[in-house]
Each structure stands twice: as C-alpha cells, then as structure tokens.
Write a protein that holds these residues in place. Structure first.
Motif, short mmCIF file in Angstrom:
data_model
loop_
_atom_site.label_atom_id
_atom_site.label_comp_id
_atom_site.label_asym_id
_atom_site.label_seq_id
_atom_site.Cartn_x
_atom_site.Cartn_y
_atom_site.Cartn_z
N GLU A 45 85.35 -50.90 -76.06
CA GLU A 45 84.69 -50.79 -74.77
C GLU A 45 83.26 -50.30 -74.93
OE1 GLU A 45 85.37 -48.35 -70.63
OE2 GLU A 45 87.12 -48.91 -71.83
N PRO A 46 82.29 -51.05 -74.37
CA PRO A 46 80.89 -50.60 -74.44
C PRO A 46 80.64 -49.45 -73.47
CG PRO A 46 81.05 -52.63 -73.19
CD PRO A 46 82.43 -52.33 -73.70
N VAL A 47 79.68 -48.59 -73.82
CA VAL A 47 79.36 -47.42 -73.01
C VAL A 47 77.85 -47.41 -72.79
CG1 VAL A 47 79.42 -44.90 -72.91
CG2 VAL A 47 81.27 -46.14 -74.05
N SER A 48 77.44 -47.38 -71.52
CA SER A 48 76.00 -47.27 -71.23
C SER A 48 75.48 -45.93 -71.72
CB SER A 48 75.75 -47.39 -69.72
OG SER A 48 76.09 -48.68 -69.26
N VAL A 49 74.30 -45.96 -72.32
CA VAL A 49 73.67 -44.75 -72.84
C VAL A 49 72.29 -44.63 -72.20
CG1 VAL A 49 72.87 -43.59 -74.93
CG2 VAL A 49 74.90 -45.01 -75.02
N LYS A 50 71.92 -43.44 -71.82
CA LYS A 50 70.62 -43.22 -71.18
C LYS A 50 69.51 -43.81 -72.04
CE LYS A 50 67.75 -39.71 -69.09
NZ LYS A 50 67.57 -38.30 -68.79
#
Length: 183
Positions: A45-50
């Motif tokens: 699962e991809p995770v958005s990163v700031k």
C-alpha cells in the motif's frame, strides 16, 4: 515530465521499502491542468508523504482469470530488439536494445509476449511516442507504444504472472503495466 524522476518520486510512497527491489508498475496518464496523474500497481500500500506525491485513491484488485475468458487490454510498452553493440561495449553481452519501428514487428513483439498466456484476437496500435529522460545527468530516449485490443485467456496463471510482473523493458520509465477489463 521526466519519467525517471517520476519513478524516483514513486519510491517516496513506500518509505519503509527504499532499499527493496522495485515491485511496482506505473503508467503516466494524460496530464491535466491540476497535475500529472500516475496509475500505480503495487503489492504494498502506498502512503502519501509530506512534500511528495499524493495518493488520490486506491483500490484492491483480486484478479480471477478463467480459461476462455475474453478481456479487453491496454498497455504502454517499449517494444525492442537486441543488436550487437558497436565499439567495446561489454555489458549486456555486447548487445544493446533498439526500438522496433515497423508496425508488423511491433504487433509481433506483443504476440510473442502473450504466447503462453492466451490468444490476441485484436491488436490496435493506439499511438507511438518518443519519451525523453535524464538519468544520472545523461539524456536518453525510449519509444513507447500504446496497445489496445482483445485477448482470450489460455493459461490463467501465466496471465496473472504477466499482470504482476509487467511486459517488456523500461518499467522504470512507466512501461509494462497491463490494464484489463472484462467484456
């Protein structure tokens, strides 16, 4: 947009897997006024990163293929062949990849990729384009081909493997992601 940089940015979506072998496929979709959408396929699962790319949505897909099933497909690929390299090149057994130009060769390349998978009933070359990039400061170019068509499944397991691993070279540049839809 440099596809190699897109590939590097996608790695930011997997912060705990930076040292892992690439296990995702992606395709750059048509640019919009708000950005450059990318279709991403991954087992993780991809995770958005700031400050990095933003995941707009995700969907878990469990393919169930059956022998005889007819599917529509879409693929952006880099159909190539290997030729003997000039000079003193020793990597890749002294060979280099060159793009296929002739449309019959381009169709035959795809048919070979589906040999153990199924029968291609229709193959449409929906577009060709040159994709320019910079990798480690050096310019490069690949020729991409958009394919659409119909296929009937002969070997469901081989098709699942093709979907998971992608088709052909240049996966780090957005090639190889096979999209399927039931008829």
């Amino acid at each position: 947009m440099n596809p190699y940089e897109v590939h590097r940015k996608i790695w930011d979506l997997f912060p705990d897997r930076q040292k892992a072998k690439r296990d995702f496929l992606f395709r750059m979709e048509q640019s919009t006024p708000t950005g450059h959408p990318v279709l991403l396929q991954s087992t993780f699962e991809p995770v958005s990163v700031k400050g990095g790319p933003v995941v707009l949505g995700q969907k878990e897909i469990n393919y169930f293929f059956k022998t005889g099933m007819v599917l529509q497909f879409f693929l952006t690929a880099n159909p190539t062949r290997r030729i003997r390299a000039r000079g003193d090149k020793t990597s890749n057994q002294g060979r280099c990849r060159v793009p296929l130009i002739d449309e019959d060769e381009i169709r035959d390349w795809l048919k070979r990729k589906f040999t153990d998978v199924g029968l291609l009933h229709e193959v449409i070359i929906a577009g060709k384009s040159n994709l320019y990039f910079r990798k480690k400061g050096r310019p490069g170019k690949i020729v991409t081909v958009n394919y659409t068509g119909l296929l009937s499944v002969d070997d469901p397991e081989s098709l699942a493997n093709l979907v998971e691993n992608g088709i052909g070279p240049a996966k780090a540049f957005g090639c190889g992601l096979l999209s399927l839809a039931r008829m």
